[in-house]
Design a protein around this motif. Sequence first.
Motif, PDB file in Angstrom:
ATOM      1  N   SER A 263       0.834  -1.188   0.000  1.00 50.06           N
ATOM      2  CA  SER A 263       0.000   0.000   0.000  1.00 50.06           C
ATOM      3  C   SER A 263       0.879   1.252   0.000  1.00 50.06           C
ATOM      4  CB  SER A 263      -1.058  -0.057   1.105  1.00 50.06           C
ATOM      5  OG  SER A 263      -0.704   0.703   2.195  1.00 50.06           O
ATOM      6  N   SER A 264       2.044   1.201   0.629  1.00 54.37           N
ATOM      7  CA  SER A 264       2.899   2.404   0.522  1.00 54.37           C
ATOM      8  C   SER A 264       3.555   2.496  -0.851  1.00 54.37           C
ATOM      9  CB  SER A 264       3.925   2.479   1.662  1.00 54.37           C
ATOM     10  OG  SER A 264       4.843   1.439   1.574  1.00 54.37           O
ATOM     11  N   MET A 265       3.807   1.334  -1.504  1.00 54.62           N
ATOM     12  CA  MET A 265       4.329   1.368  -2.873  1.00 54.62           C
ATOM     13  C   MET A 265       3.286   1.949  -3.833  1.00 54.62           C
ATOM     14  SD  MET A 265       6.423  -2.229  -3.335  1.00 54.62           S
ATOM     15  CE  MET A 265       6.872  -2.050  -5.068  1.00 54.62           C
ATOM     16  N   ARG A 266       2.033   1.624  -3.558  1.00 57.33           N
ATOM     17  CA  ARG A 266       0.959   2.122  -4.412  1.00 57.33           C
ATOM     18  C   ARG A 266       0.813   3.641  -4.248  1.00 57.33           C
ATOM     19  NH1 ARG A 266      -2.709  -1.774  -6.280  1.00 57.33           N
ATOM     20  NH2 ARG A 266      -2.404  -3.068  -4.440  1.00 57.33           N
ATOM     21  N   GLU A 267       0.835   4.069  -2.974  1.00 50.10           N
ATOM     22  CA  GLU A 267       0.681   5.500  -2.690  1.00 50.10           C
ATOM     23  C   GLU A 267       1.793   6.331  -3.322  1.00 50.10           C
ATOM     24  OE1 GLU A 267       0.262   6.041   1.575  1.00 50.10           O
ATOM     25  OE2 GLU A 267      -1.466   4.675   1.518  1.00 50.10           O
ATOM     26  N   SER A 268       3.009   5.784  -3.291  1.00 47.22           N
ATOM     27  CA  SER A 268       4.136   6.544  -3.831  1.00 47.22           C
ATOM     28  C   SER A 268       4.238   6.424  -5.352  1.00 47.22           C
ATOM     29  CB  SER A 268       5.437   6.044  -3.199  1.00 47.22           C
ATOM     30  OG  SER A 268       5.697   4.729  -3.636  1.00 47.22           O
ATOM     31  N   GLY A 269       3.309   5.686  -5.956  1.00 49.25           N
ATOM     32  CA  GLY A 269       3.355   5.530  -7.410  1.00 49.25           C
ATOM     33  C   GLY A 269       4.385   4.518  -7.877  1.00 49.25           C
ATOM     34  N   MET A 270       5.057   3.839  -6.933  1.00 50.07           N
ATOM     35  CA  MET A 270       6.092   2.885  -7.301  1.00 50.07           C
ATOM     36  C   MET A 270       5.522   1.613  -7.903  1.00 50.07           C
ATOM     37  SD  MET A 270       9.247   2.257  -4.739  1.00 50.07           S
ATOM     38  CE  MET A 270       9.835   0.775  -5.556  1.00 50.07           C
ATOM     39  N   LEU A 271       4.347   1.200  -7.429  1.00 55.93           N
ATOM     40  CA  LEU A 271       3.797  -0.071  -7.882  1.00 55.93           C
ATOM     41  C   LEU A 271       3.517  -0.085  -9.387  1.00 55.93           C
ATOM     42  CD1 LEU A 271       3.220  -2.831  -6.614  1.00 55.93           C
ATOM     43  CD2 LEU A 271       0.845  -2.146  -6.385  1.00 55.93           C
ATOM     44  N   PRO A 272       2.786   0.931  -9.906  1.00 55.38           N
ATOM     45  CA  PRO A 272       2.557   0.912 -11.353  1.00 55.38           C
ATOM     46  C   PRO A 272       3.853   0.963 -12.165  1.00 55.38           C
ATOM     47  CG  PRO A 272       1.428   2.789 -10.307  1.00 55.38           C
ATOM     48  CD  PRO A 272       2.035   1.981  -9.219  1.00 55.38           C
ATOM     49  N   SER A 273       4.819   1.744 -11.735  1.00 49.11           N
ATOM     50  CA  SER A 273       6.050   1.830 -12.533  1.00 49.11           C
ATOM     51  C   SER A 273       6.838   0.527 -12.426  1.00 49.11           C
ATOM     52  CB  SER A 273       6.887   3.046 -12.131  1.00 49.11           C
ATOM     53  OG  SER A 273       7.453   2.859 -10.859  1.00 49.11           O
ATOM     54  N   ARG A 274       6.770  -0.126 -11.268  1.00 45.33           N
ATOM     55  CA  ARG A 274       7.438  -1.411 -11.125  1.00 45.33           C
ATOM     56  C   ARG A 274       6.770  -2.466 -12.006  1.00 45.33           C
ATOM     57  NH1 ARG A 274      10.173  -5.535  -8.590  1.00 45.33           N
ATOM     58  NH2 ARG A 274       8.804  -7.071  -7.646  1.00 45.33           N
ATOM     59  N   ARG A 275       5.441  -2.412 -12.099  1.00 42.16           N
ATOM     60  CA  ARG A 275       4.741  -3.384 -12.931  1.00 42.16           C
ATOM     61  C   ARG A 275       5.054  -3.195 -14.411  1.00 42.16           C
ATOM     62  NH1 ARG A 275      -1.108  -5.192 -10.646  1.00 42.16           N
ATOM     63  NH2 ARG A 275      -0.335  -6.219  -8.748  1.00 42.16           N
ATOM     64  N   ARG A 276       5.219  -1.962 -14.816  1.00 40.64           N
ATOM     65  CA  ARG A 276       5.630  -1.717 -16.211  1.00 40.64           C
ATOM     66  C   ARG A 276       7.009  -2.296 -16.473  1.00 40.64           C
ATOM     67  NH1 ARG A 276       3.415   2.352 -19.686  1.00 40.64           N
ATOM     68  NH2 ARG A 276       5.497   2.827 -20.455  1.00 40.64           N
ATOM     69  N   LEU A 277       7.910  -2.091 -15.522  1.00 40.52           N
ATOM     70  CA  LEU A 277       9.260  -2.633 -15.646  1.00 40.52           C
ATOM     71  C   LEU A 277       9.218  -4.161 -15.698  1.00 40.52           C
ATOM     72  CD1 LEU A 277      12.302  -1.894 -15.641  1.00 40.52           C
ATOM     73  CD2 LEU A 277      12.271  -2.147 -13.156  1.00 40.52           C
ATOM     74  N   GLN A 278       8.366  -4.743 -14.866  1.00 42.81           N
ATOM     75  CA  GLN A 278       8.229  -6.203 -14.864  1.00 42.81           C
ATOM     76  C   GLN A 278       7.726  -6.705 -16.207  1.00 42.81           C
ATOM     77  OE1 GLN A 278       5.647  -6.488 -11.365  1.00 42.81           O
ATOM     78  NE2 GLN A 278       7.136  -7.878 -10.462  1.00 42.81           N
ATOM     79  N   LEU A 279       6.724  -6.008 -16.756  1.00 41.69           N
ATOM     80  CA  LEU A 279       6.173  -6.408 -18.053  1.00 41.69           C
ATOM     81  C   LEU A 279       7.246  -6.358 -19.127  1.00 41.69           C
ATOM     82  CD1 LEU A 279       2.650  -4.756 -18.351  1.00 41.69           C
ATOM     83  CD2 LEU A 279       3.189  -7.193 -18.424  1.00 41.69           C
ATOM     84  N   SER A 280       8.040  -5.307 -19.092  1.00 39.19           N
ATOM     85  CA  SER A 280       9.095  -5.148 -20.081  1.00 39.19           C
ATOM     86  C   SER A 280      10.130  -6.270 -19.950  1.00 39.19           C
ATOM     87  CB  SER A 280       9.741  -3.770 -19.897  1.00 39.19           C
ATOM     88  OG  SER A 280      10.898  -3.669 -20.678  1.00 39.19           O
TER      89      SER A 280
END
Lengths: 334, 334
Positions: A263-280
């Motif tokens: 939930s803190s990763m989501r709040e800081s916007g890290m989760l979506p950017s991490r998921r994009r990196l994972q997809l790549s």
Amino acid sequence: MAGKAKPYDPGIEEMVKGILAGDRRMLSRAITLVESTMPDHEAKAHAVLDRCLGMKRESIRIGITGSPGAGKSSFIEVLGEKIIAEGHQLAVLAIDPSSSRSKGSILGDKARMEKLAGSRNAFIRPTASSGHLGGTSPRTHETIVLCEAAGFNVVIVETVGVGQSEITIDTMVDFIVLLMLPGSGDELQGIKRGIMEIADAIAVTKTDGEQAALAGISRADFEAALHMLPRKHPFHERKVFLTSALAGTGIIEVWHEIRDTLSSMRESGMLPSRRRLQLSTLYHEVLENMLKARFFSDPAVQAARAAIEQQVLSETLTPYSGAKELLGAFLRQP
Amino acid sequence: MAGKAKPYDPGIEEMVKGILAGDRRMLSRAITLVESTMPDHEAKAHAVLDRCLGMKRESIRIGITGSPGAGKSSFIEVLGEKIIAEGHQLAVLAIDPSSSRSKGSILGDKARMEKLAGSRNAFIRPTASSGHLGGTSPRTHETIVLCEAAGFNVVIVETVGVGQSEITIDTMVDFIVLLMLPGSGDELQGIKRGIMEIADAIAVTKTDGEQAALAGISRADFEAALHMLPRKHPFHERKVFLTSALAGTGIIEVWHEIRDTLSSMRESGMLPSRRRLQLSTLYHEVLENMLKARFFSDPAVQAARAAIEQQVLSETLTPYSGAKELLGAFLRQP
């Protein structure tokens, strides 16, 4: 000539509709389709997936890894109950190392996670581990997508912590818990570093009964080992938890750690950017594997391969010249 | 129209003859040819290499790795003197991270290893590090082959310990020494584990003057760190040496460790089998890199690539479907 009844074979639309409505049998069918290597199954699977892709809900993806015997099933059984108790819908993609066939797996796993299997808020999908290293494959990502489309907002992926699979699982989940048996620091020597490096937390399992005394020592050892590794995420300090599925202790703390970290990763916007990196990363990994598979299964490559390798090993051809020659065989084809 | 004089360009036979006779200028020319990426140079280089391959002597191949500033040049200068003093012919393939052009490199390196450069039993070949990660490339193996054909029976390859290069260097040399500055255990946290794992020994450098006090602590820290890692070779225990190029201490001990380890590996038959394994690994690594380079430089792949990756990242296409589509673009070509 009285043929067998044609088996029920739902179309793409029907399948998508079923999945989105949370129909578990339809979800199971779609996963089987995704896991199939038959070309016509593959085409249908992609059509279903592409329809489902836009329908995913916000979710938490958890990887549980550890050696055989580390107590993964019992841990997931208890962890799953805690998750469901908070009102979540849970899908578990579980490995059954005991069987190489799906049917055996299903029976095996149902026995392994009895309570969870009986819950209407949980969906357990066993996977035979023989096909892929560590029980994950590039298709595991697709299976997660299907589960999320069917309404499951927490997905647990179980893997056995060996070889290449940990690196792959790290491209598929948000948080990885490494399960370790209590014991002396000596066992750390044998651990593949890859597993330690991708762990977001370590849960020491079976810290009950006679093992309880060892557990404290283990915690210190594992904390020291984690201290030796560079941080996985700059902001997140990896913790070691002492747990017992039998006594029901320590596991709710692991769940809170996962939930709060995400939930803190989501709040800081890290989760979506991490998921994009994972997809790549996953995309490039799948692409590389496909390219290599296509190359090595090529008839011209197969015909030339052994002779060239022999020349390289007997030092009559340099590795560079050998590679150039084999690539030439591949490219010269019509 | 009075053209420039045609530059001296020895033929294949002349070049091979020169190399085998130990002619350093011819060896330098051949290395330049091997490092060239021009297609006609490449063909000639392979012809020379294939002639030289059968002529290699029994040799010791040493990798020296460490971060910039760890004292690699000074260490190699002193180590090289000890090796030459025992009657060996030494080739040093040295990285010059300060320059990206060969000419700058040569001057830089001559200054860095002054004594060694002046010896008639040593050959120093600087390589600009900008072209390849960590200063090694698949061609480094070919350069080693040429040096051995020219009569050098000890080859030192210097690399900067970053990224992928350590793994590659491990396919090219028999023994890897990791150089580390004295300091507290904290610095270990930042070390890439890959480097530690391929090291056969650690030399703590610059353990003189004010640093002497720190050195003892460092040795214990590094020994503890090595203890955490699985053994590289089952029979070989990795040691930590305290050295000073300035005071000339500890470095002869490193040389004896290298020499004695390799001589027992040779006696047990391990060295030839390890070299075959290295050749096989290197061959497959070069092959994979070539295949990927060919794929990604393909016009059809370049045309389709960005759009597919965008779809994958925006989750309108799964990684698996995206990879399949891009591979299709590559294979559909005439």
